[in-house]
Design a protein around this motif. Structure first.
Motif, mmCIF file in Angstrom:
data_model
loop_
_atom_site.group_PDB
_atom_site.id
_atom_site.type_symbol
_atom_site.label_atom_id
_atom_site.label_comp_id
_atom_site.label_asym_id
_atom_site.label_seq_id
_atom_site.Cartn_x
_atom_site.Cartn_y
_atom_site.Cartn_z
ATOM 1 N N HIS A 15 55.611 0.547 78.016
ATOM 2 C CA HIS A 15 56.219 1.000 79.258
ATOM 3 C C HIS A 15 57.279 -0.005 79.715
ATOM 4 O O HIS A 15 57.096 -0.704 80.708
ATOM 5 C CB HIS A 15 55.160 1.168 80.351
ATOM 6 N N LYS A 18 58.303 -0.016 83.323
ATOM 7 C CA LYS A 18 57.352 -0.493 84.323
ATOM 8 C C LYS A 18 57.148 -2.006 84.239
ATOM 9 O O LYS A 18 56.388 -2.573 85.017
ATOM 10 C CB LYS A 18 56.012 0.228 84.164
ATOM 11 N N ALA A 90 55.082 6.480 88.761
ATOM 12 C CA ALA A 90 54.287 5.258 88.859
ATOM 13 C C ALA A 90 52.818 5.451 88.512
ATOM 14 O O ALA A 90 52.098 4.472 88.321
ATOM 15 C CB ALA A 90 54.411 4.684 90.278
ATOM 16 N N CYS A 92 51.777 7.552 85.913
ATOM 17 C CA CYS A 92 51.644 8.202 84.613
ATOM 18 C C CYS A 92 51.640 7.221 83.454
ATOM 19 O O CYS A 92 52.406 6.256 83.433
ATOM 20 C CB CYS A 92 52.782 9.216 84.431
ATOM 21 N N ASN A 93 50.817 7.514 82.443
ATOM 22 C CA ASN A 93 50.687 6.634 81.290
ATOM 23 C C ASN A 93 51.504 7.095 80.083
ATOM 24 O O ASN A 93 51.403 6.526 79.007
ATOM 25 C CB ASN A 93 49.208 6.522 80.877
ATOM 26 N N GLN A 257 43.997 4.269 87.694
ATOM 27 C CA GLN A 257 45.144 3.416 87.372
ATOM 28 C C GLN A 257 45.166 3.083 85.874
ATOM 29 O O GLN A 257 44.259 2.432 85.357
ATOM 30 C CB GLN A 257 45.062 2.141 88.209
ATOM 31 N N HIS A 262 50.897 -0.035 86.845
ATOM 32 C CA HIS A 262 50.968 1.264 87.494
ATOM 33 C C HIS A 262 50.553 1.165 88.960
ATOM 34 O O HIS A 262 50.010 0.149 89.399
ATOM 35 C CB HIS A 262 50.079 2.266 86.763
ATOM 36 N N HIS A 263 50.810 2.230 89.686
ATOM 37 C CA HIS A 263 50.442 2.301 91.101
ATOM 38 C C HIS A 263 48.948 2.010 91.258
ATOM 39 O O HIS A 263 48.129 2.524 90.502
ATOM 40 C CB HIS A 263 50.769 3.699 91.640
#
Length: 320
Positions: A15, A18, A90, A92-93, A257, A262-263
């Motif tokens: 990611h 991110k 934010a 999603c994987n 999470q 991530h969020h």
């Protein structure tokens, strides 16, 4: 005591989009959302079918906690148009980046897998493809047509992107006549800037409403995650917004999470709170509400489709 599902050993997409985000605390999961690790024979057989047809599933890409249960029963949600998304939500994987070209053989491959697995109901979703002129609408239609040719009795549920700024795209998909059209709101509007920045809440509401205008016979469905920092009254207002668009079915599940980038989970919602949402949702007029910590868009989709049809028939009988 059950074993907590752990997908860390499976190769994960990176990611890079991110990477700049600060690490977030990952809260320990409560006992009510712990699940068994996937070890059954049915799970392995489903995995082999998916691999042999070179298909992608959202079950794997999103790290779904229900993968063991669903794959044991040979239920899988196919993710078409590749495994790279053009957005960077934010929660999603699924990896974000520049997608590969569409595979023209994918519709037939999906249809063959559906036939081999003996699916009576199948769920098809996709990554966002903002790079395509129609957002991938024709590819969705091609998959639907391919399944209908090979297994005409299989009912088809699609979970689509929002086709934002893709004029005419929705009409292409609806013309293919899926049995269920699902598009998830994901969260309440106050969270969109941080959780779902590439989307527009009221565009998504209008998308669902437009499906019913184009073909009232298609069931419409939408889902959200809770535990992202929303207030209860915001969830209730979102329910009203969905009902104003004549949405038939709503799903509510706990946000989990995927990584420290991530969020964060703001709260683990209790089973009693989920049951309360289900009760309120039914009172607002949804034909069906699935609300529990482990509820996901395609979890028990086949059983839920049967309930949807029965609920519609009961409603029509009552009005007659």
């Amino acid at each position: 005591m059950v074993t907590v599902l752990d997908l860390k050993d499976r190769p994960r997409a990176r990611h890079p989009e991110k990477a700049h985000r600060p690490d977030q605390e990952v809260l320990r999961k409560p006992d009510w959302i712990r699940v068994k690790a996937p070890v059954s024979r049915g799970y392995q057989e489903t995995r082999e079918i998916v691999k042999s047809h070179k298909l992608v599933t959202v079950c794997e890409e999103a790290g779904c906690p229900n993968i063991g249960e669903c794959w044991e029963k040979k239920h899988a949600t196919f993710m078409i148009m590749g495994e790279i998304c053009t957005r960077a939500c934010a929660f999603c994987n699924v990896a974000t980046g520049i997608p590969t070209a569409l595979d023209p053989n994918e519709p037939e491959s999906v249809a063959k897998a559906v036939a081999q697995m003996g699916l009576t109901h199948v769920v098809i979703t996709s990554v966002d493809r903002d790079d395509l002129a129609d957002g991938g609408a024709q590819h969705f239609a091609d998959v639907i047509h391919a399944i209908r040719r090979l297994t005409p009795t299989t009912t088809i549920e699609i979970l689509t992107p929002d086709f934002l700024r893709k004029e005419g795209a929705l009409e292409i998909v609806v013309a293919a006549r899926p049995d269920v059209f699902n598009h998830n709101l994901e969260t309440v509007p106050s969270n969109y800037l941080t959780v779902r920045p590439g989307a527009r809440y009221f565009h998504s509401i209008r998308l669902l409403q437009r499906v019913k205008e184009l073909d009232p016979s298609i069931f419409t469905k939408s889902g959200i995650m809770v535990g992202l920092g929303e207030e209860r009254n915001e969830v209730l207002q979102l329910m009203d917004d969905l009902r104003s668009a004549n949405v038939d079915f709503m799903t509510i599940g706990q946000y989990l999470q995927p990584s420290k980038k991530h969020h964060p989970v703001k709260k683990f919602v209790t089973p009693d709170e989920f049951q309360s949402y289900a009760t309120v949702g039914k009172s607002k007029g949804f034909l069906l509400v699935a609300s529990s910590p482990l509820t996901r868009s395609s979890h028990h989709a086949g059983d839920d489709f049967a309930k949807l049809r029965a609920a519609r028939e009961a409603l029509l009988t009552k009005k007659a």
